[in-house]
Design a protein around this motif. Structure first.
Motif, PDB file in Angstrom:
ATOM      1  N   LEU A 127      51.780  14.399   3.958  1.00  0.00           N
ATOM      2  CA  LEU A 127      51.170  14.216   5.287  1.00  0.00           C
ATOM      3  C   LEU A 127      49.737  13.718   5.149  1.00  0.00           C
ATOM      4  CD1 LEU A 127      52.456  17.265   7.383  1.00  0.00           C
ATOM      5  CD2 LEU A 127      53.365  14.962   7.272  1.00  0.00           C
ATOM      6  N   ARG A 128      49.046  14.222   4.137  1.00  0.00           N
ATOM      7  CA  ARG A 128      47.669  13.795   3.902  1.00  0.00           C
ATOM      8  C   ARG A 128      47.634  12.299   3.546  1.00  0.00           C
ATOM      9  NH1 ARG A 128      42.622  14.600   5.380  1.00  0.00           N
ATOM     10  NH2 ARG A 128      41.128  14.051   3.773  1.00  0.00           N
ATOM     11  N   ALA A 129      48.673  11.850   2.839  1.00  0.00           N
ATOM     12  CA  ALA A 129      48.718  10.451   2.427  1.00  0.00           C
ATOM     13  C   ALA A 129      48.854   9.507   3.621  1.00  0.00           C
ATOM     14  CB  ALA A 129      49.876  10.233   1.456  1.00  0.00           C
ATOM     15  N   SER A 139      53.564   1.517   6.750  1.00  0.00           N
ATOM     16  CA  SER A 139      54.938   1.179   6.378  1.00  0.00           C
ATOM     17  C   SER A 139      55.138   1.152   4.868  1.00  0.00           C
ATOM     18  CB  SER A 139      55.308  -0.196   6.943  1.00  0.00           C
ATOM     19  OG  SER A 139      54.990  -0.253   8.295  1.00  0.00           O
ATOM     20  N   GLU A 140      54.035   1.083   4.139  1.00  0.00           N
ATOM     21  CA  GLU A 140      54.145   0.993   2.684  1.00  0.00           C
ATOM     22  C   GLU A 140      54.062   2.347   1.994  1.00  0.00           C
ATOM     23  OE1 GLU A 140      51.038  -1.720   1.755  1.00  0.00           O
ATOM     24  OE2 GLU A 140      52.020  -3.405   2.768  1.00  0.00           O
ATOM     25  N   VAL A 141      53.799   3.416   2.776  1.00  0.00           N
ATOM     26  CA  VAL A 141      53.746   4.751   2.170  1.00  0.00           C
ATOM     27  C   VAL A 141      55.159   5.154   1.742  1.00  0.00           C
ATOM     28  CG1 VAL A 141      53.217   7.188   2.568  1.00  0.00           C
ATOM     29  CG2 VAL A 141      51.766   5.417   3.568  1.00  0.00           C
ATOM     30  N   ALA A 142      55.299   5.600   0.501  1.00  0.00           N
ATOM     31  CA  ALA A 142      56.624   5.952  -0.018  1.00  0.00           C
ATOM     32  C   ALA A 142      57.169   7.185   0.687  1.00  0.00           C
ATOM     33  CB  ALA A 142      56.534   6.209  -1.515  1.00  0.00           C
ATOM     34  N   THR A 143      58.484   7.236   0.881  1.00  0.00           N
ATOM     35  CA  THR A 143      59.103   8.404   1.497  1.00  0.00           C
ATOM     36  C   THR A 143      59.199   9.541   0.474  1.00  0.00           C
ATOM     37  OG1 THR A 143      61.268   7.510   0.918  1.00  0.00           O
ATOM     38  CG2 THR A 143      60.467   7.068   3.141  1.00  0.00           C
ATOM     39  N   THR A 148      64.309  11.991   2.491  1.00  0.00           N
ATOM     40  CA  THR A 148      64.040  10.585   2.812  1.00  0.00           C
ATOM     41  C   THR A 148      64.123  10.317   4.313  1.00  0.00           C
ATOM     42  OG1 THR A 148      65.066  10.046   0.704  1.00  0.00           O
ATOM     43  CG2 THR A 148      64.667   8.220   2.197  1.00  0.00           C
ATOM     44  N   ILE A 149      65.181  10.828   4.944  1.00  0.00           N
ATOM     45  CA  ILE A 149      65.383  10.525   6.371  1.00  0.00           C
ATOM     46  C   ILE A 149      64.257  11.119   7.203  1.00  0.00           C
ATOM     47  CG2 ILE A 149      66.916  10.880   8.340  1.00  0.00           C
ATOM     48  CD1 ILE A 149      69.259  10.857   6.352  1.00  0.00           C
ATOM     49  N   THR A 150      63.883  12.359   6.889  1.00  0.00           N
ATOM     50  CA  THR A 150      62.818  13.034   7.640  1.00  0.00           C
ATOM     51  C   THR A 150      61.499  12.296   7.484  1.00  0.00           C
ATOM     52  OG1 THR A 150      63.920  15.143   7.240  1.00  0.00           O
ATOM     53  CG2 THR A 150      61.614  15.230   7.920  1.00  0.00           C
ATOM     54  N   SER A 151      61.118  12.016   6.240  1.00  0.00           N
ATOM     55  CA  SER A 151      59.816  11.382   6.006  1.00  0.00           C
ATOM     56  C   SER A 151      59.801   9.953   6.544  1.00  0.00           C
ATOM     57  CB  SER A 151      59.466  11.418   4.517  1.00  0.00           C
ATOM     58  OG  SER A 151      60.514  10.902   3.736  1.00  0.00           O
ATOM     59  N   ARG A 152      60.924   9.262   6.428  1.00  0.00           N
ATOM     60  CA  ARG A 152      60.969   7.890   6.953  1.00  0.00           C
ATOM     61  C   ARG A 152      60.842   7.900   8.474  1.00  0.00           C
ATOM     62  NH1 ARG A 152      66.316   5.596   5.827  1.00  0.00           N
ATOM     63  NH2 ARG A 152      65.654   5.225   3.688  1.00  0.00           N
ATOM     64  N   ALA A 153      61.472   8.879   9.124  1.00  0.00           N
ATOM     65  CA  ALA A 153      61.405   8.973  10.589  1.00  0.00           C
ATOM     66  C   ALA A 153      59.962   9.161  11.044  1.00  0.00           C
ATOM     67  CB  ALA A 153      62.278  10.122  11.081  1.00  0.00           C
ATOM     68  N   ILE A 154      59.235  10.043  10.374  1.00  0.00           N
ATOM     69  CA  ILE A 154      57.831  10.293  10.758  1.00  0.00           C
ATOM     70  C   ILE A 154      56.992   9.051  10.487  1.00  0.00           C
ATOM     71  CG2 ILE A 154      55.774  11.660  10.189  1.00  0.00           C
ATOM     72  CD1 ILE A 154      57.711  13.970   9.499  1.00  0.00           C
ATOM     73  N   ARG A 155      57.148   8.493   9.313  1.00  0.00           N
ATOM     74  CA  ARG A 155      56.355   7.325   8.919  1.00  0.00           C
ATOM     75  C   ARG A 155      56.587   6.150   9.883  1.00  0.00           C
ATOM     76  NH1 ARG A 155      58.318   4.026   3.878  1.00  0.00           N
ATOM     77  NH2 ARG A 155      59.710   3.339   5.536  1.00  0.00           N
ATOM     78  N   ALA A 160      54.970   2.615  14.373  1.00  0.00           N
ATOM     79  CA  ALA A 160      55.249   1.992  15.670  1.00  0.00           C
ATOM     80  C   ALA A 160      54.157   2.320  16.681  1.00  0.00           C
ATOM     81  CB  ALA A 160      56.611   2.460  16.184  1.00  0.00           C
ATOM     82  N   VAL A 161      53.678   3.563  16.651  1.00  0.00           N
ATOM     83  CA  VAL A 161      52.600   3.966  17.572  1.00  0.00           C
ATOM     84  C   VAL A 161      51.333   3.176  17.276  1.00  0.00           C
ATOM     85  CG1 VAL A 161      51.047   5.865  18.163  1.00  0.00           C
ATOM     86  CG2 VAL A 161      53.498   6.272  17.973  1.00  0.00           C
ATOM     87  N   LEU A 162      50.990   3.061  15.979  1.00  0.00           N
ATOM     88  CA  LEU A 162      49.770   2.347  15.602  1.00  0.00           C
ATOM     89  C   LEU A 162      49.883   0.851  15.902  1.00  0.00           C
ATOM     90  CD1 LEU A 162      49.070   4.194  12.245  1.00  0.00           C
ATOM     91  CD2 LEU A 162      47.520   4.108  14.190  1.00  0.00           C
ATOM     92  N   ASP A 163      51.095   0.358  15.853  1.00  0.00           N
ATOM     93  CA  ASP A 163      51.321  -1.070  16.062  1.00  0.00           C
ATOM     94  C   ASP A 163      51.271  -1.442  17.543  1.00  0.00           C
ATOM     95  OD1 ASP A 163      51.774  -3.580  14.967  1.00  0.00           O
ATOM     96  OD2 ASP A 163      53.912  -3.485  15.462  1.00  0.00           O
TER      97      ASP A 163
END
Lengths: 186, 229
Positions: A127-129, A139-143, A148-155, A160-163
């Protein structure tokens, strides 16, 4: 044939149940409100480190999803990412000037316990990363391996929000927008 | 004759917990059991909430058994069980808020647990308050044993540890109760996932049947026992 005595008995049982619920509600209302406020304050203190920017009064938990502008510097957002086992409730701040993620807290989730311990550690680890990232670099932060599914969903949700353009963020996420009263620095 | 057949309250409690265990013998209440038993903390939370609802509703139904009209029997049972479920939800929100946020859905659907409605219909509505209380205590203990067994095995296999996040139930001092038995916290993740719940529950059921076959001659408390008074 239903007799009156039976109907009265059913009515009395209903009234007894209602009384039990009313009494419990009366006894627990204040404590539940305190729990909700304490949790929200703890989350906000973890997010908004400058005490002068701490909103007063606290926003209502029930306003989900929502965004609040804080002193023109931060945008406090509560939104939901779609995780592996259900919605993941996120509370985070965005830097208004440079659209980056400032801080992030996970309020609640239904993801698998054990493998999602990293969701608890906002001050370190994965989360700190995510903090300080723009939409592109997010989008380039590794899951997270094993989640994988959880971290990818958050990332992806945060990317999308930042974009999204700031002026259309509310429309993009169906956010209820508001402004928080805080002791803003001059 | 009726009195001679009537078991002692202790036997009723023991029968509910072991011989007629709602999970391992009757296979009741499996939905919340499988969903919530991925950690000991969750298991204890659901066990306490279920026990409160079971004991409260069984006792009240036994107390009102002569007042509840036959035609409205089931609606009255559901009303009473739903009331105690709502009380449990409010108490959890007031006293174990963090745990409530994790298992809220499964606490709210206690009202639909067939184990609780089954004991109300088969036992509490035909027995004295003391007998219904003892039956609920035994059944709640049996459900708690099953939840804790499954929760402990799944947490141990999935994370290599036990008693994680106990502070949500017992306060800040319980944070130090967490036991980590391996250096690798990831463990065998399958056990924490829904398929793992079915596999571990099936293995434990097989183990129980190997140790105590269901057709053994152990005394069983009938589901609709002897009329009182």
């Amino acid at each position: 044939m239903v007799d009156i005595r039976s109907m009265v008995n059913v009515l009395l049982i209903t009234l007894g149940s209602a009384t039990l619920l009313a009494a419990t509600h009366w006894l627990t209302t204040d404590r539940i409100a305190r729990n909700q406020n304490a949790r929200l304050r703890a989350e906000l203190q973890a997010l908004i480190t400058d005490p002068k920017l701490m909103p007063a009064p606290l926003p209502q938990l029930s306003m989900v999803p929502a965004s609040w502008e804080v002193c023109g510097e931060l945008l406090l957002v509560r939104s939901r990412a779609s995780g592996y086992a259900g919605p993941i409730e996120l509370l985070y701040t965005l830097n208004q000037k440079a659209p980056t993620l400032d801080r992030l807290r996970i309020l609640s989730h239904q993801e698998t316990p054990g493998i999602t311990r990293f969701l608890r550690d906002s001050d370190g680890g994965w989360l700190r990363a995510l903090t300080g990232q723009t939409a592109l670099s997010m989008s380039e932060v590794a899951t997270v391996s094993g989640a994988t599914i959880t971290s990818r969903a958050i990332r992806n949700h945060l990317a999308a929000v930042l974009d999204a353009p700031r002026e259309h963020l509310g429309d993009a996420l169906n956010l209820v927008a508001g402004t928080l009263e805080a002791d803003c620095p001059e | 004759m009726t009195q001679a057949l009537r078991p002692s309250l202790q036997k009723t409690i023991a029968a509910g917990a072991v011989a007629n265990n709602p999970v391992w013998v009757q296979l009741l209440g499996l939905c919340p059991l499988l969903a919530v038993s991925n950690s000991v903390t969750n298991a204890i939370g659901l066990a306490l909430a279920s026990a409160a609802v079971l004991i409260g509703s069984n006792s009240v139904i036994a107390l009102l058994r002569h007042r509840i009209p036959e035609f409205a029997r089931l609606p009255c049972f559901v009303l009473i069980i739903a009331s105690f479920t709502t009380v449990a939800v409010l108490l959890m929100q007031a006293f174990t808020y963090e745990l409530y946020l994790k298992i809220a859905l499964f606490v709210q659907i206690i009202v639909t647990n067939c184990m609780i409605l089954g004991r109300a219909e088969a036992f509490a509505s035909k027995q004295t308050v003391a007998a219904a209380f003892a039956d609920a205590l035994g059944t709640a203990a049996g459900f708690a044993i099953a939840l804790l067994t499954l929760g402990a095995v799944r947490e141990l296999i999935a994370t290599g540890g036990l008693f994680d996040q106990m502070e949500m139930l017992f306060g800040a001092t319980a944070a130090s109760w967490h036991l980590s038995l391996t250096d690798d916290p990831s463990g065998m993740l399958l056990a924490a996932l829904p398929p793992g719940a079915f596999i571990v529950a099936g293995l434990l059921l097989a183990l129980k049947n190997a140790l105590r076959p269901s057709n053994s001659s152990s005394p069983m408390i009938p589901m609709t026992p002897y009329e009182q008074e």
